[in-house]
Scaffold this motif. Structure first.
Motif, PDB file in Angstrom:
ATOM      1  N   ILE A  37       0.833  -1.200   0.000  1.00 13.63           N
ATOM      2  CA  ILE A  37       0.000   0.000   0.000  1.00 13.63           C
ATOM      3  C   ILE A  37       0.874   1.259   0.000  1.00 13.63           C
ATOM      4  CG2 ILE A  37      -1.931  -1.175   1.106  1.00 13.63           C
ATOM      5  CD1 ILE A  37      -1.274   0.262   3.697  1.00 13.63           C
ATOM      6  N   CYS A  38       2.061   1.170   0.590  1.00 17.04           N
ATOM      7  CA  CYS A  38       2.982   2.304   0.524  1.00 17.04           C
ATOM      8  C   CYS A  38       3.429   2.536  -0.916  1.00 17.04           C
ATOM      9  CB  CYS A  38       4.198   2.053   1.417  1.00 17.04           C
ATOM     10  SG  CYS A  38       3.874   2.220   3.190  1.00 17.04           S
ATOM     11  N   GLU A  39       3.753   1.461  -1.618  1.00 16.34           N
ATOM     12  CA  GLU A  39       4.183   1.585  -3.011  1.00 16.34           C
ATOM     13  C   GLU A  39       3.065   2.170  -3.874  1.00 16.34           C
ATOM     14  OE1 GLU A  39       5.926  -1.236  -6.649  1.00 16.34           O
ATOM     15  OE2 GLU A  39       5.496  -2.083  -4.686  1.00 16.34           O
ATOM     16  N   GLN A  40       1.837   1.729  -3.660  1.00 19.36           N
ATOM     17  CA  GLN A  40       0.706   2.246  -4.426  1.00 19.36           C
ATOM     18  C   GLN A  40       0.510   3.742  -4.234  1.00 19.36           C
ATOM     19  OE1 GLN A  40      -2.862   0.043  -3.398  1.00 19.36           O
ATOM     20  NE2 GLN A  40      -1.734  -1.895  -3.407  1.00 19.36           N
ATOM     21  N   ASN A  41       0.883   4.247  -3.068  1.00 17.86           N
ATOM     22  CA  ASN A  41       0.604   5.643  -2.739  1.00 17.86           C
ATOM     23  C   ASN A  41       1.846   6.517  -2.645  1.00 17.86           C
ATOM     24  OD1 ASN A  41      -2.479   5.825  -1.992  1.00 17.86           O
ATOM     25  ND2 ASN A  41      -1.746   3.878  -1.160  1.00 17.86           N
ATOM     26  N   GLY A  42       2.974   5.981  -3.096  1.00 20.93           N
ATOM     27  CA  GLY A  42       4.198   6.771  -3.122  1.00 20.93           C
ATOM     28  C   GLY A  42       4.718   7.167  -1.752  1.00 20.93           C
ATOM     29  N   VAL A  43       4.537   6.287  -0.783  1.00 23.02           N
ATOM     30  CA  VAL A  43       4.993   6.542   0.581  1.00 23.02           C
ATOM     31  C   VAL A  43       6.148   5.601   0.906  1.00 23.02           C
ATOM     32  CG1 VAL A  43       4.376   6.456   3.027  1.00 23.02           C
ATOM     33  CG2 VAL A  43       2.734   7.343   1.347  1.00 23.02           C
ATOM     34  N   ASP A  44       7.214   6.136   1.425  1.00 22.10           N
ATOM     35  CA  ASP A  44       8.347   5.316   1.838  1.00 22.10           C
ATOM     36  C   ASP A  44       7.911   4.436   3.007  1.00 22.10           C
ATOM     37  OD1 ASP A  44      10.693   4.264   2.999  1.00 22.10           O
ATOM     38  OD2 ASP A  44      11.873   5.981   2.325  1.00 22.10           O
ATOM     39  N   PRO A  45       8.095   3.111   2.904  1.00 27.35           N
ATOM     40  CA  PRO A  45       7.690   2.230   4.015  1.00 27.35           C
ATOM     41  C   PRO A  45       8.288   2.637   5.363  1.00 27.35           C
ATOM     42  CG  PRO A  45       8.204   0.924   2.082  1.00 27.35           C
ATOM     43  CD  PRO A  45       8.610   2.339   1.764  1.00 27.35           C
ATOM     44  N   LYS A  46       9.487   3.240   5.334  1.00 25.39           N
ATOM     45  CA  LYS A  46      10.107   3.674   6.586  1.00 25.39           C
ATOM     46  C   LYS A  46       9.346   4.844   7.213  1.00 25.39           C
ATOM     47  CE  LYS A  46      14.769   2.214   5.225  1.00 25.39           C
ATOM     48  NZ  LYS A  46      16.160   2.667   4.963  1.00 25.39           N
ATOM     49  N   ALA A  47       8.606   5.575   6.365  1.00 31.65           N
ATOM     50  CA  ALA A  47       7.841   6.715   6.864  1.00 31.65           C
ATOM     51  C   ALA A  47       6.429   6.319   7.271  1.00 31.65           C
ATOM     52  CB  ALA A  47       7.784   7.810   5.798  1.00 31.65           C
ATOM     53  N   PHE A  48       6.058   5.077   7.020  1.00 31.62           N
ATOM     54  CA  PHE A  48       4.679   4.642   7.262  1.00 31.62           C
ATOM     55  C   PHE A  48       4.254   4.844   8.706  1.00 31.62           C
ATOM     56  CE2 PHE A  48       1.661   1.300   8.516  1.00 31.62           C
ATOM     57  CZ  PHE A  48       0.621   1.560   7.626  1.00 31.62           C
ATOM     58  N   ARG A  49       5.148   4.571   9.642  1.00 28.96           N
ATOM     59  CA  ARG A  49       4.786   4.649  11.059  1.00 28.96           C
ATOM     60  C   ARG A  49       4.577   6.084  11.523  1.00 28.96           C
ATOM     61  NH1 ARG A  49       2.298   0.179  11.817  1.00 28.96           N
ATOM     62  NH2 ARG A  49       3.574  -1.657  11.360  1.00 28.96           N
ATOM     63  N   ARG A  50       4.895   7.072  10.702  1.00 29.57           N
ATOM     64  CA  ARG A  50       4.530   8.437  11.051  1.00 29.57           C
ATOM     65  C   ARG A  50       3.031   8.664  10.844  1.00 29.57           C
ATOM     66  NH1 ARG A  50       9.466  10.215   8.308  1.00 29.57           N
ATOM     67  NH2 ARG A  50       8.221  11.080   6.603  1.00 29.57           N
ATOM     68  N   PHE A  51       2.410   7.798  10.047  1.00 30.94           N
ATOM     69  CA  PHE A  51       0.974   7.877   9.802  1.00 30.94           C
ATOM     70  C   PHE A  51       0.195   6.943  10.728  1.00 30.94           C
ATOM     71  CE2 PHE A  51       2.982   9.150   5.824  1.00 30.94           C
ATOM     72  CZ  PHE A  51       2.317  10.336   5.548  1.00 30.94           C
ATOM     73  N   PHE A  52       0.726   5.739  10.908  1.00 28.32           N
ATOM     74  CA  PHE A  52       0.072   4.744  11.770  1.00 28.32           C
ATOM     75  C   PHE A  52       1.150   4.114  12.647  1.00 28.32           C
ATOM     76  CE2 PHE A  52      -2.398   4.853   7.794  1.00 28.32           C
ATOM     77  CZ  PHE A  52      -3.633   5.232   8.296  1.00 28.32           C
ATOM     78  N   ALA A  53       1.127   4.453  13.926  1.00 25.60           N
ATOM     79  CA  ALA A  53       2.189   3.986  14.824  1.00 25.60           C
ATOM     80  C   ALA A  53       2.185   2.476  14.983  1.00 25.60           C
ATOM     81  CB  ALA A  53       2.059   4.665  16.185  1.00 25.60           C
ATOM     82  N   THR A  54       1.007   1.852  14.890  1.00 19.66           N
ATOM     83  CA  THR A  54       0.891   0.399  15.057  1.00 19.66           C
ATOM     84  C   THR A  54      -0.032  -0.164  13.977  1.00 19.66           C
ATOM     85  OG1 THR A  54      -1.051   0.503  16.515  1.00 19.66           O
ATOM     86  CG2 THR A  54       1.129   0.671  17.556  1.00 19.66           C
ATOM     87  N   ASP A  55       0.028  -1.477  13.818  1.00 21.52           N
ATOM     88  CA  ASP A  55      -0.889  -2.138  12.885  1.00 21.52           C
ATOM     89  C   ASP A  55      -2.341  -1.955  13.333  1.00 21.52           C
ATOM     90  OD1 ASP A  55       1.321  -2.953  11.512  1.00 21.52           O
ATOM     91  OD2 ASP A  55       1.160  -5.083  12.022  1.00 21.52           O
ATOM     92  N   ASP A  56      -2.563  -1.968  14.641  1.00 19.55           N
ATOM     93  CA  ASP A  56      -3.927  -1.801  15.146  1.00 19.55           C
ATOM     94  C   ASP A  56      -4.484  -0.428  14.785  1.00 19.55           C
ATOM     95  OD1 ASP A  56      -4.094  -4.317  16.170  1.00 19.55           O
ATOM     96  OD2 ASP A  56      -3.777  -3.748  18.259  1.00 19.55           O
ATOM     97  N   GLU A  57      -3.635   0.586  14.785  1.00 25.28           N
ATOM     98  CA  GLU A  57      -4.099   1.925  14.401  1.00 25.28           C
ATOM     99  C   GLU A  57      -4.564   1.934  12.949  1.00 25.28           C
ATOM    100  OE1 GLU A  57      -1.683   5.313  15.159  1.00 25.28           O
ATOM    101  OE2 GLU A  57      -1.371   4.825  17.276  1.00 25.28           O
ATOM    102  N   LEU A  58      -3.832   1.240  12.090  1.00 27.95           N
ATOM    103  CA  LEU A  58      -4.247   1.145  10.689  1.00 27.95           C
ATOM    104  C   LEU A  58      -5.572   0.396  10.581  1.00 27.95           C
ATOM    105  CD1 LEU A  58      -3.856   1.400   7.624  1.00 27.95           C
ATOM    106  CD2 LEU A  58      -2.448  -0.684   7.721  1.00 27.95           C
ATOM    107  N   LEU A  59      -5.683  -0.715  11.280  1.00 28.00           N
ATOM    108  CA  LEU A  59      -6.915  -1.504  11.215  1.00 28.00           C
ATOM    109  C   LEU A  59      -8.093  -0.722  11.779  1.00 28.00           C
ATOM    110  CD1 LEU A  59      -7.873  -4.216  10.236  1.00 28.00           C
ATOM    111  CD2 LEU A  59      -7.364  -5.185  12.486  1.00 28.00           C
ATOM    112  N   ASP A  60      -7.865   0.055  12.834  1.00 32.01           N
ATOM    113  CA  ASP A  60      -8.936   0.881  13.392  1.00 32.01           C
ATOM    114  C   ASP A  60      -9.356   1.971  12.408  1.00 32.01           C
ATOM    115  OD1 ASP A  60      -9.118  -0.549  15.735  1.00 32.01           O
ATOM    116  OD2 ASP A  60      -7.760   0.762  16.855  1.00 32.01           O
ATOM    117  N   ALA A  61      -8.392   2.541  11.684  1.00 32.12           N
ATOM    118  CA  ALA A  61      -8.717   3.561  10.687  1.00 32.12           C
ATOM    119  C   ALA A  61      -9.520   2.957   9.540  1.00 32.12           C
ATOM    120  CB  ALA A  61      -7.434   4.198  10.149  1.00 32.12           C
ATOM    121  N   VAL A  62      -9.160   1.739   9.140  1.00 29.71           N
ATOM    122  CA  VAL A  62      -9.903   1.043   8.086  1.00 29.71           C
ATOM    123  C   VAL A  62     -11.328   0.777   8.554  1.00 29.71           C
ATOM    124  CG1 VAL A  62     -10.098  -1.137   6.815  1.00 29.71           C
ATOM    125  CG2 VAL A  62      -7.877   0.008   6.997  1.00 29.71           C
TER     126      VAL A  62
END
Length: 226
Positions: A37-62
């Motif tokens: 999903i980072c590749e699809q949206n042009g986001v560096d995977p290393k920067a991903f955790r600045r958007f979602f600190a944990t996997d649960d945060e991503l799942l809660d946002a979904v």
């Protein structure tokens, strides 16, 4: 909101929607999915955790995005609903052959199913969130339970407006009545799919045609006449 904040929100929404599509197809929330999903949206995977600190945060946002869309669809359907007009139309033979036995509550139940409050992907995501909360050693159950409560609470005014259009009111606690409808709808929809039926045909299921009208009737009463 500053331009930087707006751009961050846009990226958050795009990552969330991409994750929703992937998770809804049955993929597991893991490093590979996040990299995709980072590749699809042009986001560096290393920067991903600045958007979602944990996997649960991503799942809660979904899940929050899923709930928002569900409530919006039901709200639009209820706002456009006119039971009396639909009954009259069916009596004139515009909709079905069994029109003379169709009640407003039955039409309301079919409308609720027609509005697609939940699809296969949404069912998978909600099941994943509950399973993750139940099996996680780090907890997370409180957040999942709070999300479920929020879902019901946001649907209560929608169902109260539906009842008003049917000239009825809840006799149960509205929150409890909506909770019962949500829980039984989700379980019945799951069973419908497990039996090999098409999700778009759920409005013709025994639940939508028989059980849901009974639930709507049993948790409410006609408004007193003036």
């Amino acid at each position: 909101m500053s331009r930087g904040s707006e751009q961050r929100q846009v990226t958050l929404d795009r990552l969330t929607r991409a994750a929703r599509v992937a998770l809804g197809s049955g993929r597991t929330l893991d490093d590979r999915l996040i990299a995709d999903i980072c590749e699809q949206n042009g986001v560096d995977p290393k920067a991903f955790r600045r958007f979602f600190a944990t996997d649960d945060e991503l799942l809660d946002a979904v899940n929050e995005q899923l709930v928002h869309d569900c409530v919006s669809r039901l709200r639009s359907a209820v706002d456009a609903f006119d039971a009396i007009h639909l009954v009259e139309s069916e009596d004139e033979g515009e909709v079905g052959e069994a029109a003379d036995t169709t009640t407003p509550l039955e039409i309301a139940a079919r409308m609720l199913a027609d509005s697609w409050p939940l699809d296969r992907g949404g069912l998978i995501i909600r099941a994943q969130r509950r399973l993750r909360a139940l099996t996680s050693q780090a907890g997370g159950g409180d957040a999942a339970a709070a999300a479920e409560r929020s879902f019901v609470e946001r649907l209560v005014p929608v169902f109260e407006d539906l009842m008003a259009k049917l000239d009825r009111r809840f006799t149960w606690s509205p929150t409890l009545a909506v909770r019962v409808v949500v829980d039984t709808y989700e379980r019945s929809f799951e069973s419908w799919l497990l039996m090999g039926n098409r999700e778009e045909d759920f409005d013709a299921s025994p639940y939508a045609t028989r059980t849901l009208p009974v639930l709507l009737r049993g948790t409410s009463e006609p408004l007193p006449t003036a």
